[in-house]
Design an enzyme around this catalytic site. Structure first.
Site, PDB file in Angstrom:
ATOM      1  CD  GLU A 132      40.344  46.391  50.663  1.00  0.00           C
ATOM      2  OE1 GLU A 132      39.515  46.713  49.792  1.00  0.00           O
ATOM      3  OE2 GLU A 132      41.444  45.891  50.385  1.00  0.00           O
ATOM      4  CB  CYS A 155      45.508  44.740  48.052  1.00  0.00           C
ATOM      5  SG  CYS A 155      47.102  44.230  47.399  1.00  0.00           S
ATOM      6  CE  LYS A 166      39.794  52.377  34.069  1.00  0.00           C
ATOM      7  NZ  LYS A 166      40.227  53.545  34.860  1.00  0.00           N
ATOM      8  CD  GLU A 181      45.808  39.169  41.904  1.00  0.00           C
ATOM      9  OE1 GLU A 181      45.686  39.174  43.139  1.00  0.00           O
ATOM     10  OE2 GLU A 181      46.290  38.219  41.268  1.00  0.00           O
TER      11      GLU A 181
HETATM   12  P1  NAD Z   1      38.294  50.349  42.176  1.00  0.00           P
HETATM   13  O1  NAD Z   1      37.654  49.012  42.117  1.00  0.00           O
HETATM   14  O2  NAD Z   1      37.456  51.516  42.546  1.00  0.00           O
HETATM   15  O3  NAD Z   1      38.945  50.724  40.767  1.00  0.00           O
HETATM   16  C1  NAD Z   1      39.901  49.911  40.153  1.00  0.00           C
HETATM   17  C2  NAD Z   1      39.923  50.200  38.665  1.00  0.00           C
HETATM   18  O4  NAD Z   1      38.685  49.792  38.093  1.00  0.00           O
HETATM   19  C3  NAD Z   1      40.061  51.671  38.323  1.00  0.00           C
HETATM   20  O5  NAD Z   1      40.867  51.787  37.167  1.00  0.00           O
HETATM   21  C4  NAD Z   1      38.637  52.099  38.027  1.00  0.00           C
HETATM   22  O6  NAD Z   1      38.525  53.198  37.166  1.00  0.00           O
HETATM   23  C5  NAD Z   1      38.101  50.857  37.350  1.00  0.00           C
HETATM   24  N1  NAD Z   1      36.645  50.690  37.395  1.00  0.00           N
HETATM   25  C6  NAD Z   1      35.733  51.308  38.194  1.00  0.00           C
HETATM   26  N2  NAD Z   1      34.494  50.848  37.923  1.00  0.00           N
HETATM   27  C7  NAD Z   1      34.617  49.915  36.940  1.00  0.00           C
HETATM   28  C8  NAD Z   1      33.705  49.060  36.252  1.00  0.00           C
HETATM   29  N3  NAD Z   1      32.395  49.072  36.521  1.00  0.00           N
HETATM   30  N4  NAD Z   1      34.191  48.204  35.327  1.00  0.00           N
HETATM   31  C9  NAD Z   1      35.521  48.152  35.059  1.00  0.00           C
HETATM   32  N5  NAD Z   1      36.432  48.940  35.675  1.00  0.00           N
HETATM   33  C10 NAD Z   1      35.994  49.818  36.609  1.00  0.00           C
HETATM   34  O7  NAD Z   1      39.533  50.191  43.148  1.00  0.00           O
HETATM   35  P2  NAD Z   1      40.501  51.325  43.670  1.00  0.00           P
HETATM   36  O8  NAD Z   1      39.729  52.124  44.673  1.00  0.00           O
HETATM   37  O9  NAD Z   1      41.153  52.015  42.524  1.00  0.00           O
HETATM   38  O10 NAD Z   1      41.643  50.457  44.397  1.00  0.00           O
HETATM   39  C11 NAD Z   1      41.522  49.992  45.679  1.00  0.00           C
HETATM   40  C12 NAD Z   1      41.130  48.524  45.674  1.00  0.00           C
HETATM   41  O11 NAD Z   1      42.069  47.758  44.928  1.00  0.00           O
HETATM   42  C13 NAD Z   1      41.166  47.933  47.069  1.00  0.00           C
HETATM   43  O12 NAD Z   1      40.011  47.160  47.282  1.00  0.00           O
HETATM   44  C14 NAD Z   1      42.403  47.062  47.055  1.00  0.00           C
HETATM   45  O13 NAD Z   1      42.377  46.000  47.975  1.00  0.00           O
HETATM   46  C15 NAD Z   1      42.441  46.590  45.654  1.00  0.00           C
HETATM   47  N6  NAD Z   1      43.793  46.133  45.298  1.00  0.00           N
HETATM   48  C16 NAD Z   1      44.042  44.796  45.219  1.00  0.00           C
HETATM   49  C17 NAD Z   1      45.321  44.342  44.925  1.00  0.00           C
HETATM   50  C18 NAD Z   1      45.637  42.860  44.854  1.00  0.00           C
HETATM   51  O14 NAD Z   1      46.721  42.510  44.426  1.00  0.00           O
HETATM   52  N7  NAD Z   1      44.737  41.977  45.248  1.00  0.00           N
HETATM   53  C19 NAD Z   1      46.339  45.262  44.691  1.00  0.00           C
HETATM   54  C20 NAD Z   1      46.054  46.614  44.779  1.00  0.00           C
HETATM   55  C21 NAD Z   1      44.775  47.039  45.078  1.00  0.00           C
END
Ligand code: NAD
Length: 502
Positions: A396, A291, A179, A257
């Site tokens: 962040e 990230c 997803k 992650e």
């Molecule tokens: P997000 O947490 O809003 O969403 C991530 C994914 O989770 C999306 O596909 C979203 O639809 C889904 N999601 C949302 N609510 C959910 C729930 N309750 N249960 C399961 N899935 C759910 O994050 P984002 O805004 O898409 O991405 C930015 C974040 O990702 C930042 O905090 C960034 O640091 C992190 N990130 C981390 C890494 C790493 O390697 N550590 C890499 C890239 C991004």
């Protein structure tokens, strides 16, 4: 060239399909807010169907027990397909995320390298034998797939993040339901299109790799689903917590992650021009929506605070010169933020920082350029006079906002760097090799760069200490995340032991 609107579908049990209840969502281009695609919004019924297809494919055993070389061949053929479609994928990624074409090409190449790495690794993996201490018994430790894996990814590195998960998951013999983020799903859809032929040619059952599209509710339905054995999630900290809670009900394996608040420590013996150059890349690559972005600059004052003063002046001068624009256009150095909502969030952080006493040295506003008014742009921003109590230093921001804090001694730099709930990545800049190693050892971070920022290779693990996550992607540990470990003991010629009298 502007894109035509594409309609994409879910991929469940070997077929492309609309959402069961017909719901759809429009995906837009962050450069100009134009429509890029209509995509189905999966319902819980679609999620359930995808998980059941993955379960049936896994339980049938054809994929889990296929020779490793056959699974590796699927990865290699997919890597070849990515390279064949490199330019198309890079353009699509840029349209969907706003990042520059150069960055998108890098993401396609990196995804290709990760597929090839796991193809090679899985064919050289054979478990290990263990000394039983007995001549009549042999013992071996083997690695088997976990089962049905839910792969949930964020919007900032769509193709790369899904490949980091998909490659080791399939290499290990799992079946998957992916997803992608609802904000940027398009390259993941294309990846699944390219994956179909290799999977079919390898004789994988139809439900081996499934794709569902939609927002948080779709991710939550996967994290809760009793037939999912593992959730691999990349995204924000609070979402990660809710994934962990949902997974707890059936004790799923969880790999997270999450975010970072990454320190970039610069000692005053560093070459100023070089360290400024890397500090800009650390903070502003992909408009800071990374990230591991070096969003906290820790700067040594130096004698009479001269080094820090010269550094911030040069940093701010160069930040103000960064060329914003269309990621597809030649010469663009930074694209927009991914959405109007996300830019509004970053602007709230910025206003809060100024209210708390931060001093604006560069950026801090939307650009004036008339061509950039429709997109979600924000100028690269440098804030000085920051201290650890400020929200902008602790939380962040995930945008083009760089905070600068000053220090005098090595111990102070380490304490400042570690003073956050996160522990993803960071860097130390110094010409003193002993100091570089000392500081690197004391940083509570999953990745430390010495005199560099951002490089990584598929062979080396990626992940976070503390609340930046659990588990690791990439490297051999990235494959282990998707494997159960089994000990098999075999007694060659058993005879009664008479523990109990007969
Ligand atoms: P997000 O947490 O809003 O969403 C991530 C994914 O989770 C999306 O596909 C979203 O639809 C889904 N999601 C949302 N609510 C959910 C729930 N309750 N249960 C399961 N899935 C759910 O994050 P984002 O805004 O898409 O991405 C930015 C974040 O990702 C930042 O905090 C960034 O640091 C992190 N990130 C981390 C890494 C790493 O390697 N550590 C890499 C890239 C991004």
């Amino acid at each position: 060239m502007r894109p035509v609107v594409r309609t994409t579908s879910l991929f469940i049990d070997g077929s492309w399909t609309a959402a069961a209840d017909g719901r759809e969502r429009i995906v837009t281009n962050p450069f100009d807010a134009s429509d890029l695609a209509t995509v189905p919004e999966a319902s819980t019924a679609d999620v359930d169907r995808a998980v059941r297809a993955a379960r049936a494919a896994f339980d049938a055993g054809g994929w889990a027990h296929a020779p490793a070389a056959r699974r590796a061949a699927v990865l290699t053929a997919t890597a070849d397909a990515l390279q064949e479609h490199r330019e198309e994928l890079a353009r699509l990624e840029t349209l969907d995320t706003g990042k520059t074409l150069a960055e998108s090409r890098y993401d396609v190449d990196d995804s290709t390298a990760v597929l090839r790495y796991y193809a090679a690794l899985v064919t050289t993996e054979a478990g290990r034998t263990v000394d039983t201490g007995r001549p009549d018994a042999v013992s071996r430790v083997v690695h088997e797939p976990v089962g049905v894996c839910a792969l949930i990814t964020p919007w900032n590195y769509p193709l790369l993040q899904i490949t980091w998960k998909l490659a080791p998951a399939l290499a290990a013999g799992n079946t998957v339901v992916a997803k992608p983020s609802e904000v940027t799903p398009l390259t993941t859809v294309r990846l699944f299109e390219l994956l179909q032929q290799p999977l079919t040619e390898a004789g994988a059952p139809p439900g081996t790799a499934n794709l569902v599209l939609g927002g948080g509710a779709v991710g939550a339905a996967l994290a809760e689903h009793p037939d999912v054995d593992l959730v691999s999630f990349t995204g924000g900290l609070s979402t990660g917590r809710s994934v962990m809670r949902a997974a707890a009900e059936t004790v799923k394996k969880v790999a997270l992650e999450l975010g970072g608040k990454n320190p970039n420590i610069v000692f005053a013996d560093s070459d100023l021009d070089t360290a400024v150059d890397y500090a800009l890349t650390a903070a502003f690559l992909h408009s800071g929506q990374v990230c591991s972005a070096g969003s906290r600059l820790l700067l040594q004052r130096g004698p009479d605070a001269q080094f820090a003063a010269a550094f911030t002046a040069e940093l701010s001068r160069r930040a103000d010169r960064i060329k914003l624009g269309d990621g597809l256009a030649k010469g663009t150095e930074c694209g927009p933020l991914v959405s109007a909502d996300h830019r509004a969030k970053v602007e709230r952080h910025l206003a809060g920082a100024l209210a708390e006493g931060a001093v604006l040295r560069a950026g801090g506003a939307r650009p004036d350029d008339p061509e950039l008014q429709a997109g979600y742009f924000l100028r690269p921003t440098v804030l000085t006079d920051c201290h650890p109590g400020m929200a902008v230093v602790r939380e962040e921001v995930f945008g083009p906002v760089l905070t600068v804090e000053l220090f005098d001694e090595e111990d102070e730099a380490v304490a400042l760097a570690n003073d956050t709930p996160y522990g993803l990545a960071g860097a130390v800049w110094t010409k003193d090799a002993g100091r570089a190693e000392r500081v690197a050892q004391r940083l509570r971070l999953g990745t430390v760069w010495i005199n560099d920022y951002h490089p990584y290779v598929p062979q080396a693990e990626w992940g976070g200490f503390k609340q930046s996550g659990t588990g690791r992607e990439l490297g051999p540990s990235g494959l282990r995340e998707y494997q159960e470990t089994k000990h098999v003991w075999r007694t060659l010629d058993p005879a009664p032991q008479y523990w109990f009298s007969d």
